[in-house]
Design a protein around this motif. Structure first.
Motif, PDB file in Angstrom:
ATOM      1  N   ALA A 103      59.681 -33.745   4.496  1.00 36.76           N
ATOM      2  CA  ALA A 103      60.374 -32.878   3.534  1.00 36.76           C
ATOM      3  C   ALA A 103      59.467 -31.813   2.911  1.00 36.76           C
ATOM      4  CB  ALA A 103      61.048 -33.720   2.454  1.00 36.76           C
ATOM      5  N   PRO A 104      58.226 -32.124   2.492  1.00 35.27           N
ATOM      6  CA  PRO A 104      57.398 -31.060   1.893  1.00 35.27           C
ATOM      7  C   PRO A 104      57.094 -29.915   2.858  1.00 35.27           C
ATOM      8  CG  PRO A 104      56.516 -33.207   1.340  1.00 35.27           C
ATOM      9  CD  PRO A 104      57.577 -33.436   2.369  1.00 35.27           C
ATOM     10  N   SER A 105      56.888 -30.212   4.120  1.00 33.32           N
ATOM     11  CA  SER A 105      56.562 -29.150   5.071  1.00 33.32           C
ATOM     12  C   SER A 105      57.773 -28.295   5.416  1.00 33.32           C
ATOM     13  CB  SER A 105      55.961 -29.741   6.345  1.00 33.32           C
ATOM     14  OG  SER A 105      56.885 -30.604   6.966  1.00 33.32           O
ATOM     15  N   ARG A 106      58.962 -28.713   5.008  1.00 30.28           N
ATOM     16  CA  ARG A 106      60.179 -27.946   5.282  1.00 30.28           C
ATOM     17  C   ARG A 106      60.640 -27.121   4.076  1.00 30.28           C
ATOM     18  NH1 ARG A 106      62.255 -32.572   8.918  1.00 30.28           N
ATOM     19  NH2 ARG A 106      61.465 -31.811  10.896  1.00 30.28           N
ATOM     20  N   LEU A 107      59.849 -27.116   3.011  1.00 27.76           N
ATOM     21  CA  LEU A 107      60.187 -26.273   1.864  1.00 27.76           C
ATOM     22  C   LEU A 107      60.197 -24.811   2.292  1.00 27.76           C
ATOM     23  CD1 LEU A 107      58.046 -27.918  -0.963  1.00 27.76           C
ATOM     24  CD2 LEU A 107      60.524 -28.068  -0.664  1.00 27.76           C
ATOM     25  N   GLN A 108      61.078 -24.029   1.687  1.00 29.32           N
ATOM     26  CA  GLN A 108      61.168 -22.596   1.979  1.00 29.32           C
ATOM     27  C   GLN A 108      60.623 -21.821   0.782  1.00 29.32           C
ATOM     28  OE1 GLN A 108      65.294 -21.860   2.916  1.00 29.32           O
ATOM     29  NE2 GLN A 108      65.379 -23.690   4.209  1.00 29.32           N
ATOM     30  N   TRP A 109      59.607 -21.003   1.021  1.00 29.48           N
ATOM     31  CA  TRP A 109      58.953 -20.213  -0.010  1.00 29.48           C
ATOM     32  C   TRP A 109      59.259 -18.742   0.241  1.00 29.48           C
ATOM     33  CZ3 TRP A 109      56.139 -23.075  -3.587  1.00 29.48           C
ATOM     34  CH2 TRP A 109      55.803 -24.385  -3.206  1.00 29.48           C
ATOM     35  N   ARG A 110      59.577 -18.009  -0.833  1.00 32.05           N
ATOM     36  CA  ARG A 110      59.777 -16.569  -0.674  1.00 32.05           C
ATOM     37  C   ARG A 110      59.421 -15.836  -1.954  1.00 32.05           C
ATOM     38  NH1 ARG A 110      65.252 -14.165  -1.580  1.00 32.05           N
ATOM     39  NH2 ARG A 110      66.262 -15.535  -3.076  1.00 32.05           N
ATOM     40  N   MET A 111      59.032 -14.572  -1.783  1.00 31.56           N
ATOM     41  CA  MET A 111      58.675 -13.735  -2.915  1.00 31.56           C
ATOM     42  C   MET A 111      59.950 -13.144  -3.504  1.00 31.56           C
ATOM     43  SD  MET A 111      55.410 -14.064  -2.862  1.00 31.56           S
ATOM     44  CE  MET A 111      54.942 -12.887  -4.093  1.00 31.56           C
ATOM     45  N   VAL A 112      60.119 -13.283  -4.818  1.00 31.25           N
ATOM     46  CA  VAL A 112      61.252 -12.693  -5.531  1.00 31.25           C
ATOM     47  C   VAL A 112      60.746 -12.203  -6.884  1.00 31.25           C
ATOM     48  CG1 VAL A 112      63.088 -14.054  -4.432  1.00 31.25           C
ATOM     49  CG2 VAL A 112      61.935 -14.963  -6.419  1.00 31.25           C
TER      50      VAL A 112
END
Length: 195
Positions: A103-112
């Protein structure tokens, strides 16, 4: 619980909601709630689930509190301190989809942008809570700590990137973080950021 001292003391234990902003019922019984723990002795706590009241499609989290109640001192003018430990207690229903270790490696990170400043959003599409011990945004030679603590299932959180006036789009930017696994160990991860 382990008392590695020679003196005895009382131990009080209870379970409470994780969030103070909710009046959620706690569908657990904890035994023993109050116990004398003799010197150099152990005591096991048993957590019993009543079988209803929690979502079946995701983990739920509570606080397990354990507090030492010291004996009354024989001397006068003695300051006594009762030590309380709070431990996250997770209830994980059977047959949840996915793998808690992945689950941690599937987190989605994006700049907003957030409040007119550079910001970061993280999304958890899993059924598991992700607890962080550290999160850092790496942009070129700069390092920006992110104050993430725990991300509930099927949720997202946004953070202002403190100290970053602007981040160059398309630059060498990535997230490095440590999550806490089921054994309480910190596991290192690195992830790219989408725009």
């Amino acid at each position: 619980m382990l008392n590695d001292e020679s003196t005895s003391f009382m131990v009080q234990s209870w379970i409470e909601p994780f969030s103070t902003s909710t009046d959620q019922d706690v569908p657990f019984a904890l035994t023993p709630p109050l116990k004398r723990l003799n010197g150099n002795a152990r005591q096991q706590l048993r957590v019993l689930y009543q079988g209803a009241g929690l979502p079946a499609d995701r983990e739920s989290v509570f606080w397990l509190s354990v507090q030492e109640v010291p004996q009354k001192s024989k001397d006068e003018n003695i300051l006594q301190i009762a030590v309380r430990q709070r431990i996250k207690l997770f209830y994980r229903p059977a047959d949840l989809p996915g793998d808690v270790g992945q689950a941690p490696s599937r987190l989605q990170w994006r700049m907003v942008p957030k409040d007119g400043k550079p910001g970061l959003e993280v999304r958890n599409d899993s059924a598991f809570h992700i607890s962080f011990s550290s999160v850092n945004l790496k942009s070129g030679s700069n390092n920006y700590p992110i104050p993430a603590e725990m991300l509930p299932p099927y949720s997202s959180q946004s953070f202002v990137i403190e100290g970053a006036a602007s981040l160059a789009p398309g630059g060498a930017t990535k997230i490095e973080f440590e999550s806490i696994d089921d054994d309480g160990l910190a596991v290192q991860h690195s992830s790219n950021i989408s725009s």
